[in-house]
Design an enzyme around this catalytic site. Structure first.
Site, short mmCIF file in Angstrom:
data_model
loop_
_atom_site.label_atom_id
_atom_site.label_comp_id
_atom_site.label_asym_id
_atom_site.label_seq_id
_atom_site.Cartn_x
_atom_site.Cartn_y
_atom_site.Cartn_z
N TYR A 195 10.29 -0.33 2.91
CA TYR A 195 10.54 -0.16 1.46
C TYR A 195 12.04 -0.07 1.16
O TYR A 195 12.44 -0.14 0.00
CB TYR A 195 9.86 1.10 0.91
CG TYR A 195 8.39 1.27 1.23
CD1 TYR A 195 7.61 0.19 1.65
CD2 TYR A 195 7.76 2.50 1.11
CE1 TYR A 195 6.27 0.35 1.95
CE2 TYR A 195 6.42 2.66 1.41
CZ TYR A 195 5.69 1.58 1.84
OH TYR A 195 4.35 1.75 2.14
N HIS A 251 3.50 0.97 11.14
CA HIS A 251 3.10 0.51 9.80
C HIS A 251 1.89 -0.43 9.83
O HIS A 251 1.11 -0.48 8.87
CB HIS A 251 4.30 -0.21 9.16
CG HIS A 251 4.26 -0.27 7.67
ND1 HIS A 251 5.38 -0.15 6.89
CD2 HIS A 251 3.24 -0.46 6.79
CE1 HIS A 251 5.06 -0.25 5.62
NE2 HIS A 251 3.76 -0.44 5.52
N1 LIG Z 1 0.74 1.64 4.79
C1 LIG Z 1 0.75 0.56 4.04
O1 LIG Z 1 0.64 -0.58 4.52
C2 LIG Z 1 0.87 0.72 2.56
C3 LIG Z 1 0.63 -0.38 1.72
C4 LIG Z 1 0.74 -0.20 0.34
C5 LIG Z 1 1.07 1.06 -0.17
N2 LIG Z 1 1.33 2.10 0.67
C6 LIG Z 1 1.71 3.45 0.15
O2 LIG Z 1 0.80 3.87 -0.85
C7 LIG Z 1 1.51 4.12 -2.07
C8 LIG Z 1 0.66 3.84 -3.28
O3 LIG Z 1 0.17 2.51 -3.30
P1 LIG Z 1 0.67 1.39 -4.30
O4 LIG Z 1 2.07 1.66 -4.68
O5 LIG Z 1 0.33 0.10 -3.65
O6 LIG Z 1 -0.29 1.49 -5.56
P2 LIG Z 1 -0.98 2.60 -6.50
O7 LIG Z 1 -0.45 3.94 -6.23
O8 LIG Z 1 -2.44 2.36 -6.42
O9 LIG Z 1 -0.53 2.11 -7.95
C9 LIG Z 1 0.80 2.14 -8.38
C10 LIG Z 1 0.86 1.42 -9.73
O10 LIG Z 1 0.13 2.14 -10.71
C11 LIG Z 1 0.98 2.48 -11.82
N3 LIG Z 1 0.59 3.82 -12.27
C12 LIG Z 1 0.75 4.99 -11.61
N4 LIG Z 1 0.21 6.01 -12.31
C13 LIG Z 1 -0.27 5.48 -13.45
C14 LIG Z 1 -0.93 6.04 -14.58
N5 LIG Z 1 -1.23 7.34 -14.65
N6 LIG Z 1 -1.29 5.19 -15.59
C15 LIG Z 1 -1.03 3.86 -15.52
N7 LIG Z 1 -0.42 3.27 -14.46
C16 LIG Z 1 -0.04 4.09 -13.44
C17 LIG Z 1 2.40 2.46 -11.24
O11 LIG Z 1 3.34 2.15 -12.24
P3 LIG Z 1 4.60 3.13 -12.58
O12 LIG Z 1 5.34 3.38 -11.30
O13 LIG Z 1 5.39 2.29 -13.55
O14 LIG Z 1 4.02 4.37 -13.19
C18 LIG Z 1 2.30 1.31 -10.23
O15 LIG Z 1 2.42 0.07 -10.89
C19 LIG Z 1 2.74 3.21 -1.93
O16 LIG Z 1 3.74 3.54 -2.85
C20 LIG Z 1 3.08 3.44 -0.49
O17 LIG Z 1 3.73 4.69 -0.34
C21 LIG Z 1 1.22 1.95 2.02
#
Ligand SMILES: NC(=O)c1ccc[n+]([C@@H]2O[C@H](COP(=O)([O-])OP(=O)(O)OC[C@H]3O[C@@H](n4cnc5c(N)ncnc54)[C@H](OP(=O)(O)O)[C@@H]3O)[C@@H](O)[C@H]2O)c1
Length: 272
Positions: free
Chosen positions: A35, A103
């Protein structure tokens, strides 16, 4: 392990998001070398004024660094330190990650095991407190067991009602491996929920869809990692205690599973 964690993948204002999360009661942040924001996580911690010892900070090393994960960890710890103190090394007892993950299972068995051994070495040196994996299927974790190594404490997977990864979840629960749920908010893309079940459960409980998704994760025993950069969302996404999703609404959410078709990310759990 702390429960709801702040995700920072594609967090363009990462330091600000971390500061806001920690000021609003989060104690857990999920970052990764990939990231490119380990230093911003450190800046956010510093700006929040919360003591490092009260926090649970994770990072991950990607397969491109699997040949020397110990050096990658040293660099990651330095990135965090730089954010918090404006300087890199020498590293002392207060410089560490609480959890450090491989990862992904890319690269084949030998490379994965070498990478995992590197993390165990980093733990011996106090650079990480615990070691885990991400996107690992049961066959990847069994390699670790068969090599006579300590089992990972965490497997971080994409987990939400549309992608429930049941065989892997069952395997991890049987082996006492904590499941961290990434993309728990389905990135607010509910197109796979054709009948609008998530929103209808939220309406019924007078909660937001995000709260229902985070709560669903907790009720399954997962550690959800919702990402947001907006204070109000950061706050409400973790306001998920003191109420429950009743069994019949959990069953409606559980019925949404689409298997791999519900995944928003790559699906490396099946890698050979
Ligand atoms: N290990 C891996 O391979 C892997 C892969 C993917 C993700 N991850 C981890 O998991 C975390 C979360 O997953 P993700 O970032 O893919 O997706 P997520 O948490 O499912 O969704 C994030 C999205 O939802 C929006 N959002 C958040 N709260 C909201 C609300 N209350 N109302 C409306 N929209 C909202 C955010 O926008 P805003 O920021 O504009 O609010 C962003 O666009 C990542 O950040 C990372 O740390 C790990």
């Amino acid at each position: 392990m702390a429960t709801v964690g702040l995700g920072v993948y594609e967090s363009y204002q990462c330091a600000k998001a971390v500061r806001l999360a920690l000021k609003n009661g989060y104690t857990h942040v999920d970052s990764a070398r990939l990231y490119g924001n380990e230093t911003q996580v450190g800046e956010g911690i510093k700006a929040s004024g919360v003591e490092r010892s009260k926090l649970f900070i994770t990072s991950k090393v990607y397969a491109t660094d699997f040949n020397d994960t110990e050096s990658a960890v040293v660099d990651s710890v330095n990135n965090l330190k730089y954010g918090m103190e404006g300087k890199r090394g020498p590293l002392g007892p207060s410089d560490y990650y609480d959890l450090y993950l491989l990862h992904s299972p890319h690269g084949g068995k030998q490379k994965r095991l070498k990478a995992y051994r590197g993390l165990l070495e980093a733990r011996k040196k106090g650079l990480v407190k615990s070691v885990g994996v991400s996107n690992y299927g049961p066959h990847h974790i069994e390699e670790i067991r068969q090599a006579g190594l300590e089992m990972p404490v965490v497997n971080q997977l994409e987990l939400h009602p549309l992608d429930q990864q049941r065989p892997i979840v069952e395997y991890c629960k049987k082996n006492n491996i904590v499941l961290q749920a990434y993309t728990p908010l389905i990135r607010f893309d509910f197109s796979g929920d054709r009948n609008g079940v998530i929103q209808s459960v939220a309406d019924k409980l007078q909660k937001s869809a995000a709260q229902v998704l985070v709560r669903w994760s907790l009720q399954h025993g997962f550690v959800p990692l919702p990402k947001s950069e907006h204070e109000e969302r950061i706050k409400t996404n973790a306001d998920v205690y003191g109420w429950e999703i009743p069994a019949e609404e959990m069953a409606r959410l559980d019925a949404l599973d689409l298997g791999d078709d519900g995944a928003l990310n790559w699906v490396p759990v099946h890698e050979p």
